[in-house]
Design a protein around this motif. Structure first.
Motif: not given
Length: 197
Positions: A149-175
């Motif tokens: 979601a952007n700051r103008n009440f818009g946004g876009f969706a992306v389909s991912i896998t469960k493995a993608d979600a786990n990678v994103l969690v780890t990456t954001l924690r590292n960041a």
């Protein structure tokens, strides 16, 4: 006359003209050149940014950075939009904990339409953007997606896998950890927490 001789001639002529008018208007002293200061500012940014990872998920590319001003920066670009967001490390950690639990929880087949679980990470401030991870269970089918979601009440969706979600969690924690360690405003607080455990 060579080019060097011509240049010397111009300098001498200018000096001679300056001397002839010295009694009426003295030539002001030249100001020091600001070149060195501007060059130093350009080479030393106020908020250094460290690249953590660039991820390809679905049809999107997600770039994650740790900033020196105690923020985790997430940029995402897909065929249906792009966005640049900045989050507080503490918010990132809380969101990552919730999503990790969601990903580990068992998926039960739904007989009453669709079951939907969501976890949203929001930027600090009133006009804020966000990332929402969703898990939708329809019958025996499980689908994961991210909504940016952007700051103008818009946004876009992306389909991912469960493995993608786990990678994103780890990456954001590292960041989040890198941003907290880099920020001078929060490094003392973090160290105090560690020593009181």
């Amino acid at each position: 006359m060579s080019s060097i001789t011509k240049r010397i001639g111009l300098i001498v002529t200018s000096a001679a003209l300056g001397c002839s008018h010295a009694t009426r208007s003295p030539t002001p002293a030249p100001h020091p050149s600001p070149r060195s200061a501007s060059a130093e500012e350009q080479t030393t940014p106020a908020n250094p940014r460290r690249a953590i990872a660039k991820l390809a998920m679905g049809d999107a590319v997600i770039a994650v950075y740790a900033r020196g001003d105690d923020r985790v920066e997430v940029g995402s670009s897909a065929s249906n939009g792009s966005v640049l967001l900045a989050f507080a490390p503490t918010d990132v950690e809380q969101w990552a904990t919730i999503v990790a639990k969601l990903l580990k929880s068992p998926v039960r087949s739904s007989r009453r339409g669709a079951d939907l679980d969501r976890a949203t990470l929001t930027e600090p401030g009133v006009a804020a953007g966000a990332i929402t991870l969703s898990r939708r269970v329809t019958g025996r089918r499980v689908r994961y997606s991210l909504f940016f979601a952007n700051r103008n009440f818009g946004g876009f969706a992306v389909s991912i896998t469960k493995a993608d979600a786990n990678v994103l969690v780890t990456t954001l924690r590292n960041a989040a950890a890198a941003a907290t360690a880099t920020s001078p405003a929060t490094s003392d607080t973090t160290m105090q927490r560690d020593t009181t455990r």
